[in-house]
Write an enzyme that holds these catalytic residues in place. Sequence first.
Site, PDB file in Angstrom:
ATOM      1  N   GLU A   1       0.922  -1.083   0.041  1.00 12.71           N
ATOM      2  CA  GLU A   1       0.099   0.135   0.114  1.00 12.71           C
ATOM      3  C   GLU A   1       0.903   1.208   0.010  1.00 12.71           C
ATOM      4  O   GLU A   1       1.763   1.312   0.913  1.00 12.71           O
ATOM      5  CB  GLU A   1      -0.853  -0.078   1.277  1.00 12.71           C
ATOM      6  CG  GLU A   1      -1.715   1.435   1.409  1.00 12.71           C
ATOM      7  CD  GLU A   1      -2.699   1.393   2.671  1.00 12.71           C
ATOM      8  OE1 GLU A   1      -3.756   1.778   2.464  1.00 12.71           O
ATOM      9  OE2 GLU A   1      -2.017   0.948   3.578  1.00 12.71           O
TER      10      GLU A   1
ATOM     11  N   ARG B   1       0.994   4.877   0.751  1.00 14.57           N
ATOM     12  CA  ARG B   1       0.006   5.955   1.542  1.00 14.57           C
ATOM     13  C   ARG B   1       0.381   7.341   0.855  1.00 14.57           C
ATOM     14  O   ARG B   1       1.366   7.920   1.221  1.00 14.57           O
ATOM     15  CB  ARG B   1       0.483   5.748   2.986  1.00 14.57           C
ATOM     16  CG  ARG B   1      -0.494   4.673   3.617  1.00 14.57           C
ATOM     17  CD  ARG B   1      -1.890   5.003   3.845  1.00 14.57           C
ATOM     18  NE  ARG B   1      -1.935   6.187   4.552  1.00 14.57           N
ATOM     19  CZ  ARG B   1      -2.363   5.945   5.976  1.00 14.57           C
ATOM     20  NH1 ARG B   1      -2.179   4.924   6.562  1.00 14.57           N
ATOM     21  NH2 ARG B   1      -2.342   7.353   6.431  1.00 14.57           N
TER      22      ARG B   1
ATOM     23  N   ARG C   1      -5.420   8.522   2.533  1.00 12.80           N
ATOM     24  CA  ARG C   1      -6.375   8.530   3.669  1.00 12.80           C
ATOM     25  C   ARG C   1      -6.545   9.800   4.268  1.00 12.80           C
ATOM     26  O   ARG C   1      -5.541  10.477   4.632  1.00 12.80           O
ATOM     27  CB  ARG C   1      -5.542   7.489   4.799  1.00 12.80           C
ATOM     28  CG  ARG C   1      -6.202   7.439   6.156  1.00 12.80           C
ATOM     29  CD  ARG C   1      -7.592   6.550   6.039  1.00 12.80           C
ATOM     30  NE  ARG C   1      -7.215   5.207   5.606  1.00 12.80           N
ATOM     31  CZ  ARG C   1      -7.911   4.657   4.350  1.00 12.80           C
ATOM     32  NH1 ARG C   1      -8.661   5.452   3.621  1.00 12.80           N
ATOM     33  NH2 ARG C   1      -7.398   3.581   4.126  1.00 12.80           N
TER      34      ARG C   1
ATOM     35  N   GLU D   1     -10.084  10.577   8.635  1.00 12.72           N
ATOM     36  CA  GLU D   1     -10.236   9.096   8.853  1.00 12.72           C
ATOM     37  C   GLU D   1      -9.043   8.427   9.221  1.00 12.72           C
ATOM     38  O   GLU D   1      -8.526   7.462   9.055  1.00 12.72           O
ATOM     39  CB  GLU D   1     -10.727   8.046   7.481  1.00 12.72           C
ATOM     40  CG  GLU D   1     -11.972   8.448   7.215  1.00 12.72           C
ATOM     41  CD  GLU D   1     -12.864   7.276   6.605  1.00 12.72           C
ATOM     42  OE1 GLU D   1     -12.509   6.182   6.832  1.00 12.72           O
ATOM     43  OE2 GLU D   1     -14.233   7.481   6.294  1.00 12.72           O
TER      44      GLU D   1
ATOM     45  N   HIS E   1     -13.080   4.066   8.447  1.00 14.96           N
ATOM     46  CA  HIS E   1     -12.144   3.911   9.754  1.00 14.96           C
ATOM     47  C   HIS E   1     -12.592   4.724  10.734  1.00 14.96           C
ATOM     48  O   HIS E   1     -12.976   5.889  10.477  1.00 14.96           O
ATOM     49  CB  HIS E   1     -10.714   4.374   9.451  1.00 14.96           C
ATOM     50  CG  HIS E   1      -9.942   3.863   8.421  1.00 14.96           C
ATOM     51  ND1 HIS E   1     -10.539   3.919   7.048  1.00 14.96           N
ATOM     52  CD2 HIS E   1      -9.056   2.803   8.307  1.00 14.96           C
ATOM     53  CE1 HIS E   1      -9.427   3.083   6.087  1.00 14.96           C
ATOM     54  NE2 HIS E   1      -8.937   2.396   7.068  1.00 14.96           N
TER      55      HIS E   1
ATOM     56  N   LYS F   1     -13.932  -2.654   3.320  1.00 13.52           N
ATOM     57  CA  LYS F   1     -12.724  -2.697   4.408  1.00 13.52           C
ATOM     58  C   LYS F   1     -13.179  -1.949   5.488  1.00 13.52           C
ATOM     59  O   LYS F   1     -13.836  -0.762   5.460  1.00 13.52           O
ATOM     60  CB  LYS F   1     -11.374  -2.349   4.035  1.00 13.52           C
ATOM     61  CG  LYS F   1     -10.477  -2.126   5.202  1.00 13.52           C
ATOM     62  CD  LYS F   1      -9.268  -1.062   4.719  1.00 13.52           C
ATOM     63  CE  LYS F   1      -8.185  -0.995   5.904  1.00 13.52           C
ATOM     64  NZ  LYS F   1      -7.542  -0.133   5.454  1.00 13.52           N
TER      65      LYS F   1
ATOM     66  N   ARG G   1      -6.374  -9.170  13.850  1.00 13.64           N
ATOM     67  CA  ARG G   1      -5.501  -9.158  12.568  1.00 13.64           C
ATOM     68  C   ARG G   1      -4.827 -10.276  12.166  1.00 13.64           C
ATOM     69  O   ARG G   1      -4.201 -10.489  11.233  1.00 13.64           O
ATOM     70  CB  ARG G   1      -4.314  -8.062  12.966  1.00 13.64           C
ATOM     71  CG  ARG G   1      -4.785  -6.673  13.006  1.00 13.64           C
ATOM     72  CD  ARG G   1      -3.532  -5.647  13.186  1.00 13.64           C
ATOM     73  NE  ARG G   1      -3.906  -4.152  13.519  1.00 13.64           N
ATOM     74  CZ  ARG G   1      -4.029  -3.525  12.483  1.00 13.64           C
ATOM     75  NH1 ARG G   1      -3.931  -3.764  11.226  1.00 13.64           N
ATOM     76  NH2 ARG G   1      -4.433  -2.167  12.837  1.00 13.64           N
TER      77      ARG G   1
END
Length: 253
Positions: free
Chosen positions: A46, A48, A82, A86, A143, A170, A213
């Site tokens: 990912e 970011r 992001r 969030e 989130h 998600k 997780r």
Amino acid sequence: MKTINVRNIVFGEGRPKICIPVMPKTMEEIPSAIADLDGLKYDIIEWRMDHFQAIMDKEAALAAVTKVRELLGDAVLLATFRTSKEGGEMAISNPDYVALNKAMVDSKQVDFVDVECFTGDAEVKDIVEYAHANGVYVIMSNHDFDKTPAHDDIIYRLRKMQDLGADIPKIALMPTCKEDVLTVLKATKDMAENYADRPIITMSMGGMGVISRLAGEVFGSCLTFGAAKKASAPGQINVNDLDTVLEILHNAL
């Protein structure tokens, strides 16, 4: 439930896939951020984008994602901005958020974009349609770094993501007590068994939520996040430790 096959990584079957976030702030930091992945076990990276200081400069953003792809080679790549609301590093207007995600799709460098579910239905649908028209998948996310909503609200949010066209819904929530962790696990199981027709990702954050997780294969979450060096969210553990535990659980099932 349908699975998603991206670069020979199959999301939605077997043990949860491992995602490692990378968070370079400048072009100069990208090579070392990717080098930190050497020798680690992962399925998806990912990027970011909200950590990248020049992300609002379109040329700089495209140069950065091109460099990330060049250094990653054939790894699955998720591009995520992001937002600060969030838990991210930057605020962004809705028009700029839509434009940035479309630019990532246009770059031809990413396999997934992350789209925050509550950005606005019109904006979310716009990004999803654009991504799908250009062969890019969407992880749709929500989130809450303060609390864990009720079981039925978690299900509602995940189902809304399906309705908006998410390839993988998600949700990541902060527990305030052990009961909150159990709420996330039960909602994950119920969503996977009763409502989901595609893979989902769920997690309870912080130290208290670490069990969520690790136990995705038991309860129905298809992906989990591990840290190479710096964690991008509370509760992420070292990726090699994560891989070891996932393998132990997988072999026991």
